[in-house]
Write an enzyme that holds these catalytic residues in place. Sequence first.
Site, PDB file in Angstrom:
ATOM      1  CG  HIS A 132       3.742   4.382   9.160  1.00  0.00           C
ATOM      2  ND1 HIS A 132       3.263   4.084   8.781  1.00  0.00           N
ATOM      3  CD2 HIS A 132       4.177   5.379   8.149  1.00  0.00           C
ATOM      4  CE1 HIS A 132       3.098   4.565   7.505  1.00  0.00           C
ATOM      5  NE2 HIS A 132       3.758   5.647   6.958  1.00  0.00           N
ATOM      6  CG  HIS A 182       7.501   7.674   5.442  1.00  0.00           C
ATOM      7  ND1 HIS A 182       7.492   7.239   3.779  1.00  0.00           N
ATOM      8  CD2 HIS A 182       6.234   7.702   5.826  1.00  0.00           C
ATOM      9  CE1 HIS A 182       6.696   7.363   4.042  1.00  0.00           C
ATOM     10  NE2 HIS A 182       5.797   7.053   5.023  1.00  0.00           N
ATOM     11  NE  ARG A 208      -1.098   2.499   2.604  1.00  0.00           N
ATOM     12  CZ  ARG A 208      -0.781   3.131   3.296  1.00  0.00           C
ATOM     13  NH1 ARG A 208      -0.325   4.432   2.463  1.00  0.00           N
ATOM     14  NH2 ARG A 208      -0.148   4.217   4.791  1.00  0.00           N
ATOM     15  CG  ASP A 209       3.653   4.558   3.251  1.00  0.00           C
ATOM     16  OD1 ASP A 209       3.379   5.128   2.220  1.00  0.00           O
ATOM     17  OD2 ASP A 209       3.677   4.699   4.096  1.00  0.00           O
ATOM     18  CG  ASN A 269       7.171   3.247   4.862  1.00  0.00           C
ATOM     19  OD1 ASN A 269       5.947   3.476   4.104  1.00  0.00           O
ATOM     20  ND2 ASN A 269       6.294   3.451   6.143  1.00  0.00           N
ATOM     21  CB  CYS A 289       2.371  10.350   1.165  1.00  0.00           C
ATOM     22  SG  CYS A 289       0.750  10.806   1.135  1.00  0.00           S
TER      23      CYS A 289
HETATM   24  P1  HMG Z   1     -12.984  14.672  -1.720  1.00  0.00           P
HETATM   25  O1  HMG Z   1     -12.902  15.225  -3.504  1.00  0.00           O
HETATM   26  O2  HMG Z   1     -12.956  15.196  -0.896  1.00  0.00           O
HETATM   27  O3  HMG Z   1     -14.227  13.472  -2.357  1.00  0.00           O
HETATM   28  O4  HMG Z   1     -11.758  13.719  -1.570  1.00  0.00           O
HETATM   29  P2  HMG Z   1     -15.833  13.124  -2.284  1.00  0.00           P
HETATM   30  O5  HMG Z   1     -16.924  12.948  -1.600  1.00  0.00           O
HETATM   31  O6  HMG Z   1     -16.462  14.934  -2.391  1.00  0.00           O
HETATM   32  O7  HMG Z   1     -16.130  12.846  -3.714  1.00  0.00           O
HETATM   33  C1  HMG Z   1     -15.772  13.547  -4.544  1.00  0.00           C
HETATM   34  C2  HMG Z   1     -15.091  12.194  -5.891  1.00  0.00           C
HETATM   35  O8  HMG Z   1     -14.708  10.882  -5.146  1.00  0.00           O
HETATM   36  C3  HMG Z   1     -16.965  11.356  -5.911  1.00  0.00           C
HETATM   37  O9  HMG Z   1     -16.558  10.445  -7.827  1.00  0.00           O
HETATM   38  C4  HMG Z   1     -16.502  10.197  -5.244  1.00  0.00           C
HETATM   39  O10 HMG Z   1     -17.413   8.723  -5.823  1.00  0.00           O
HETATM   40  C5  HMG Z   1     -14.821   9.809  -5.035  1.00  0.00           C
HETATM   41  P3  HMG Z   1     -17.123  11.761  -8.858  1.00  0.00           P
HETATM   42  O11 HMG Z   1     -18.215  11.792  -8.881  1.00  0.00           O
HETATM   43  O12 HMG Z   1     -15.960  13.010  -8.598  1.00  0.00           O
HETATM   44  O13 HMG Z   1     -16.488  10.399  -9.686  1.00  0.00           O
HETATM   45  N1  HMG Z   1     -14.991   8.725  -4.153  1.00  0.00           N
HETATM   46  C6  HMG Z   1     -14.377   7.798  -4.263  1.00  0.00           C
HETATM   47  N2  HMG Z   1     -14.323   6.986  -4.985  1.00  0.00           N
HETATM   48  C7  HMG Z   1     -13.541   6.180  -4.420  1.00  0.00           C
HETATM   49  N3  HMG Z   1     -13.548   5.351  -2.839  1.00  0.00           N
HETATM   50  C8  HMG Z   1     -13.305   5.735  -2.287  1.00  0.00           C
HETATM   51  C9  HMG Z   1     -14.454   7.991  -2.041  1.00  0.00           C
HETATM   52  N4  HMG Z   1     -14.639   8.204  -2.154  1.00  0.00           N
HETATM   53  C10 HMG Z   1     -15.120   9.635  -2.507  1.00  0.00           C
HETATM   54  N5  HMG Z   1     -13.140   5.834  -1.035  1.00  0.00           N
HETATM   55  C11 HMG Z   1     -10.798  11.748  -0.630  1.00  0.00           C
HETATM   56  C12 HMG Z   1     -11.503  13.061  -0.294  1.00  0.00           C
HETATM   57  C13 HMG Z   1     -10.654  10.969   0.898  1.00  0.00           C
HETATM   58  C14 HMG Z   1     -11.969  10.534  -1.638  1.00  0.00           C
HETATM   59  C15 HMG Z   1      -9.951  12.098  -0.995  1.00  0.00           C
HETATM   60  O14 HMG Z   1      -8.713  12.838  -0.879  1.00  0.00           O
HETATM   61  C16 HMG Z   1      -8.211  10.722  -1.354  1.00  0.00           C
HETATM   62  O15 HMG Z   1      -9.118   9.602  -2.011  1.00  0.00           O
HETATM   63  N6  HMG Z   1      -7.726  11.103  -0.459  1.00  0.00           N
HETATM   64  C17 HMG Z   1      -6.431  10.219  -0.925  1.00  0.00           C
HETATM   65  C18 HMG Z   1      -5.210  10.305  -0.290  1.00  0.00           C
HETATM   66  C19 HMG Z   1      -4.242   9.453   0.000  1.00  0.00           C
HETATM   67  O16 HMG Z   1      -5.271   8.017  -0.454  1.00  0.00           O
HETATM   68  N7  HMG Z   1      -3.326   9.153   0.577  1.00  0.00           N
HETATM   69  C20 HMG Z   1      -2.364   8.542   0.833  1.00  0.00           C
HETATM   70  C21 HMG Z   1      -2.813   7.534   1.474  1.00  0.00           C
HETATM   71  S1  HMG Z   1      -2.057   8.683   3.514  1.00  0.00           S
HETATM   72  C22 HMG Z   1      -0.837   8.445   3.412  1.00  0.00           C
HETATM   73  O17 HMG Z   1       0.431   7.715   2.567  1.00  0.00           O
HETATM   74  C23 HMG Z   1      -0.030   8.570   5.031  1.00  0.00           C
HETATM   75  C24 HMG Z   1       0.386   7.003   5.930  1.00  0.00           C
HETATM   76  O18 HMG Z   1       1.227   5.922   5.572  1.00  0.00           O
HETATM   77  C25 HMG Z   1       0.750   7.999   6.870  1.00  0.00           C
HETATM   78  C26 HMG Z   1       2.038   8.429   6.868  1.00  0.00           C
HETATM   79  O19 HMG Z   1       2.963   8.109   6.324  1.00  0.00           O
HETATM   80  O20 HMG Z   1       1.748   9.819   6.962  1.00  0.00           O
HETATM   81  C27 HMG Z   1      -0.813   6.459   6.107  1.00  0.00           C
HETATM   82 MG    MG Z   2       3.673   6.781   4.931  1.00  0.00          MG
END
Ligand code: HMG
Ligand code: MG
Length: 302
Positions: free
Chosen positions: A207, A209, A15-16, A249, A240
Site C-alpha cells: 500500500h 502512497h 475510501r483512502d 496512493n 491521510c
Molecule cells: P476517540 O475520540 O478516542 O473515541 O477516537 P472514543 O471511543 O473516546 O469516542 C469519542 C466519540 O467518538 C464518541 O462520540 C463516540 O461515539 C465516537 P461522542 O460521545 O463524543 O459524540 N466514536 C465513533 N463514531 C463513529 N464511528 C466510530 C466511533 N468510535 C467512536 N467507529 C477513533 C477514536 C478511532 C474513533 C478516532 O480516532 C477515529 O475515528 N479515527 C479515524 C482516523 C481515520 O479514519 N484515519 C484515516 C484512515 S487510516 C489511513 O488512511 C491509513 C491507511 O490508508 C494505511 C496507510 O496509508 O498508512 C489505512
Molecule cells: Mg493510505
Amino acid sequence: MPLPFRVQLIDVGPRDGLQNEKQPVPAAVKIELVHRLQTAGLTEIEVTSFVSPKWVPQMADNAQVMAGIQRQAGVRYSVLTPNLQGFEAALQTQPDEIVVFGAASEAFSRKNINCSIAESIERFAPVVQAALASGIAVRGAMSCTVGCPYEGDVAPERVAYLAGLMKQIGVQRVDVADTIGAGTPLKVQKAMEAALLHFDLDHVCGHFHDTYGQALSNTLAALQLGVWNFQASVAGLGGCPYAKGATGNVSTEDVVYMLHGMGIETGVDLDKLIDAGAYIGDFLGRQPNSNVAKAILNKRLG
Ligand code: HMG
Ligand code: MG
C-alpha cells in the site's frame, strides 16, 4: 524469486482516496465510482470507513454508500473499522472484509486513532473475533512501515512487532503501508520482509502512497519479493488527514499499465479504469493524478 504472473489489486480510491477531500462528495458520486471500478474489473474495492465523523467527516455517509452499491458477484467490498462501535455499524451493511488499522510508529497511532499501539491491539482483538465469528474476512492495515510524519524513519523491527501482534489476534492478512510515500525500494523490501516473518506471501499486501514519486519503484521492489497483492487508488486520489502533506496512493492506472506491460495479469480493463478516474476527476474539478491516465486521455483527444 520469479515475478508473479498475476496481481490482485484492491482499489482504495473510494475510501483512502476520498477521505481527504475537503469538498463534500455526495454518496451518489461515491456509489457511482464503486460501480465504475467494478465495471473496470476491480474485484476488491475498499468502499468506506466506519470511523468517527468528527475525525473524518467525508466518511460520515458510510452506511448510505454501502447500501447504495449494486453488488457484483465475485467482488469483495471492504470497510475500515477502528473499534467495536465502528464494527457494529459496519456489520449492518454486510461488508465482505473489515480492516483494523494500526501503525508501526507510536506517534502516528496516537494521532490517527488516539491510542497507543498496545491499546489499539486491545481494541482490535474483539473486533477481529466478532468479524471472524460473523464470517467476515479481516485485514490489518499497518501504517508508517518505512517512515512516520512525526518520528521519521521507522525500523523494520517495528513492523515485525506490529505484524506479530496482528497475527496473534487473528488478523488474516496485512497491508504494509508507506503512509507518507517517503519509502524507497530497498527500505520497502525490508518492511515487507519484516511483515513476512509473520504472514506468508499470499497474505501481505503493498500500500504505497506516491508523495515522493517512489510508489511504482516500490511496487516493483515488492513484486521482486513475490508479493502479488497491492492497493492503489483510482486517479491517484487521496492521502491521510493525519499524515499532513502526504499525497494519494499510487494511481491504479499507473500500476495496471506497468503490470500489463510486464505481462502480469490484473483482470482490469485499463480503458474502463481510465473512464472511472476521469469520472471522479471531473467531479472534483481536476485531472487524474496519474501519468498513464493523462497520457491516454490526451491520446483520446487525438
Ligand atoms: P476517540 O475520540 O478516542 O473515541 O477516537 P472514543 O471511543 O473516546 O469516542 C469519542 C466519540 O467518538 C464518541 O462520540 C463516540 O461515539 C465516537 P461522542 O460521545 O463524543 O459524540 N466514536 C465513533 N463514531 C463513529 N464511528 C466510530 C466511533 N468510535 C467512536 N467507529 C477513533 C477514536 C478511532 C474513533 C478516532 O480516532 C477515529 O475515528 N479515527 C479515524 C482516523 C481515520 O479514519 N484515519 C484515516 C484512515 S487510516 C489511513 O488512511 C491509513 C491507511 O490508508 C494505511 C496507510 O496509508 O498508512 C489505512
Ligand atoms: Mg493510505
